[in-house]
Design an enzyme around this catalytic site. Structure first.
Site, PDB file in Angstrom:
ATOM      1  NE  ARG A 104      88.405 129.194 -33.433  1.00 33.36           N
ATOM      2  CZ  ARG A 104      88.442 128.289 -32.848  1.00 33.36           C
ATOM      3  NH1 ARG A 104      89.344 127.593 -32.804  1.00 33.36           N
ATOM      4  NH2 ARG A 104      86.761 127.316 -32.394  1.00 33.36           N
ATOM      5  CB  THR A 108      89.645 128.194 -42.941  1.00 31.13           C
ATOM      6  OG1 THR A 108      89.275 129.020 -42.099  1.00 31.13           O
ATOM      7  CG2 THR A 108      88.798 128.081 -43.953  1.00 31.13           C
ATOM      8  CG  ASP A 200      82.360 132.130 -28.327  1.00 31.89           C
ATOM      9  OD1 ASP A 200      83.110 133.032 -28.429  1.00 31.89           O
ATOM     10  OD2 ASP A 200      82.492 131.747 -30.053  1.00 31.89           O
ATOM     11  CG  ASP A 203      79.459 134.561 -29.062  1.00 33.17           C
ATOM     12  OD1 ASP A 203      79.791 136.075 -28.738  1.00 33.17           O
ATOM     13  OD2 ASP A 203      79.451 133.737 -29.473  1.00 33.17           O
TER      14      ASP A 203
HETATM   15  C1  PRP Z   1      88.690 132.886 -29.510  1.00 34.05           C
HETATM   16  C2  PRP Z   1      89.666 133.051 -28.456  1.00 34.05           C
HETATM   17  C3  PRP Z   1      90.798 133.204 -29.435  1.00 34.05           C
HETATM   18  C4  PRP Z   1      90.585 131.418 -30.302  1.00 34.05           C
HETATM   19  C5  PRP Z   1      91.332 130.622 -30.164  1.00 34.05           C
HETATM   20  O1  PRP Z   1      88.317 133.829 -30.329  1.00 34.05           O
HETATM   21  O2  PRP Z   1      88.868 133.960 -27.371  1.00 34.05           O
HETATM   22  O3  PRP Z   1      91.192 133.811 -29.517  1.00 34.05           O
HETATM   23  O4  PRP Z   1      89.306 132.142 -30.672  1.00 34.05           O
HETATM   24  O5  PRP Z   1      90.965 130.064 -30.964  1.00 34.05           O
HETATM   25  P1  PRP Z   1      92.544 129.508 -31.755  1.00 34.05           P
HETATM   26  O6  PRP Z   1      93.455 128.869 -30.728  1.00 34.05           O
HETATM   27  O7  PRP Z   1      91.834 128.072 -32.721  1.00 34.05           O
HETATM   28  O8  PRP Z   1      92.841 130.104 -32.641  1.00 34.05           O
HETATM   29  P2  PRP Z   1      87.135 134.091 -31.810  1.00 34.05           P
HETATM   30  O9  PRP Z   1      88.020 133.754 -32.954  1.00 34.05           O
HETATM   31  O10 PRP Z   1      86.060 133.014 -31.054  1.00 34.05           O
HETATM   32  O11 PRP Z   1      86.762 135.802 -31.226  1.00 34.05           O
HETATM   33  P3  PRP Z   1      86.458 136.408 -30.366  1.00 34.05           P
HETATM   34  O12 PRP Z   1      87.386 136.678 -29.358  1.00 34.05           O
HETATM   35  O13 PRP Z   1      86.221 137.429 -30.718  1.00 34.05           O
HETATM   36  O14 PRP Z   1      84.765 135.921 -29.584  1.00 34.05           O
HETATM   37  N1  URA Z   2      87.453 130.080 -28.564  1.00 35.53           N
HETATM   38  C1  URA Z   2      86.601 130.514 -27.211  1.00 35.53           C
HETATM   39  O1  URA Z   2      85.996 131.083 -27.478  1.00 35.53           O
HETATM   40  N2  URA Z   2      86.485 129.055 -27.038  1.00 35.53           N
HETATM   41  C2  URA Z   2      86.874 127.674 -27.211  1.00 35.53           C
HETATM   42  O2  URA Z   2      86.551 126.619 -27.103  1.00 35.53           O
HETATM   43  C3  URA Z   2      88.046 128.265 -28.801  1.00 35.53           C
HETATM   44  C4  URA Z   2      88.104 128.708 -28.953  1.00 35.53           C
END
Ligand code: PRP
Ligand code: URA
Length: 209
Positions: A104, A108, A200, A203
Site C-alpha cells: 500500500r 496515496t 501493522d 511488521d
Molecule cells: C497491509 C495488510 C493489507 C493492507 C490492508 O499490508 O496486510 O494487505 O495493508 O490495507 P488496505 O485494505 O487499505 O489496502 P501492507 O501494505 O502494510 O504491506 P505488508 O503486508 O507488506 O506489510
Molecule cells: N494494514 C495493517 O497492517 N494494519 C492496518 O490497521 C491497516 C492496514
C-alpha cells in the site's frame, strides 16, 4: 451481494484479543495468526462438496462421505497474508498456494502489485484469498481483480480484522466474493489504520519494526 461471515466463536475472539495487545511479541503473534486462520478455515470450507464412497470398516461395509476432489488454492496477499497459509494448509494439505504481492503506497494508500504467481490451473480452482487486515479494502480488491483477470471465478476472502470501509469496498467491487472475518472494527484512522485494530500486521508478524 457477497455475504459477510463474522466468526464470533469464543476461541477466535479470545485469540484475536491476544493479538491486538501491543505487548504480544512476534512469536506469539505468528502462532496466534496461524491458529485463528485454521479455525476460520473450518467455516470457510463448510460448503465443500461431498461424495459418497463405500469403505470397509472393521465391522462391515459402509457408505460414507469424502470431499469430492474439489480443487482449492490459498492465495496470501504478501506479506502479511503469508502468516495465514500454514494454518489453513493444516486443514486442507492438498491445496495449492499462489502468491500475490501488493503493498500500500503510504501516501496515496493505493495498492501497487509487485509479484504474482498462481497455480497453472487457477481457473479450475476455488480460491481462498487471505490477508489479516482489510482496511480501505484497496489491496484485497486489487488482488481479487488481478486474480479474476487470470481466469479465476470462484473466490472467497478470509481476513482477521476488517474496517467497515473495507467490507463495503469488496462488496461494491466484487459482489460475488464472500468475506470471512473474525472482527469488524470501528473505523479507519487518518493514516488508514484500523481502529482499534492491531497495528501493522506485516511488521508485527515479521518483527520488522
Ligand atoms: C497491509 C495488510 C493489507 C493492507 C490492508 O499490508 O496486510 O494487505 O495493508 O490495507 P488496505 O485494505 O487499505 O489496502 P501492507 O501494505 O502494510 O504491506 P505488508 O503486508 O507488506 O506489510
Ligand atoms: N494494514 C495493517 O497492517 N494494519 C492496518 O490497521 C491497516 C492496514
Amino acid at each position: 451481494m457477497s455475504t459477510l461471515h463474522v466468526m464470533d466463536h469464543p476461541l477466535i475472539q479470545h485469540k484475536v484479543s491476544l493479538m491486538r495487545d501491543r505487548e504480544t511479541g512476534t512469536k506469539d503473534f505468528r502462532e496466534l495468526l496461524e491458529e485463528i486462520s485454521m479455525l476460520m478455515a473450518y467455516e470457510v470450507t463448510r460448503d465443500l462438496p461431498l461424495k459418497e464412497v463405500e469403505i470397509e470398516t472393521p465391522v462391515c461395509r459402509a457408505k460414507t462421505k469424502v470431499i469430492s476432489g474439489k480443487k482449492l488454492a490459498v492465495v496470501p496477499i504478501l506479506r502479511a497474508g503469508l502468516g495465514m497459509v500454514d494454518g489453513i494448509m493444516s486443514l486442507v494439505p492438498a491445496a495449492k498456494v499462489g502468491h500475490i504481492g501488493l503493498y500500500r503506497d503510504p501516501n496515496t494508500l493505493e495498492p501497487v502489485e509487485y509479484y504474482c504467481k498462481l497455480p497453472a490451473d487457477v481457473e479450475e480452482r476455488d480460491l481462498i484469498v487471505v490477508d489479516p487486515m482489510l482496511a480501505t479494502g484497496g489491496s484485497a480488491s486489487a488482488a481479487i481483480s488481478f486474480i479474476k483477470k487470470r481466469g479465476c471465478k470462484s473466490i472467497k476472502l478470509e481476513c482477521l480484522i476488517a474496517a467497515p470501509e473495507g467490507i463495503a469496498r469488496i462488496q461494491r467491487d466484487h459482489p460475488d466474493v464472500d468475506i470471512f472475518v473474525a472482527s469488524v472494527d470501528e473505523k479507519l484512522n487518518d493514516h488508514g489504520y484500523i481502529v482499534p485494530g492491531l497495528g501493522d500486521a506485516g511488521d508485527r508478524l515479521f518483527g520488522t519494526k
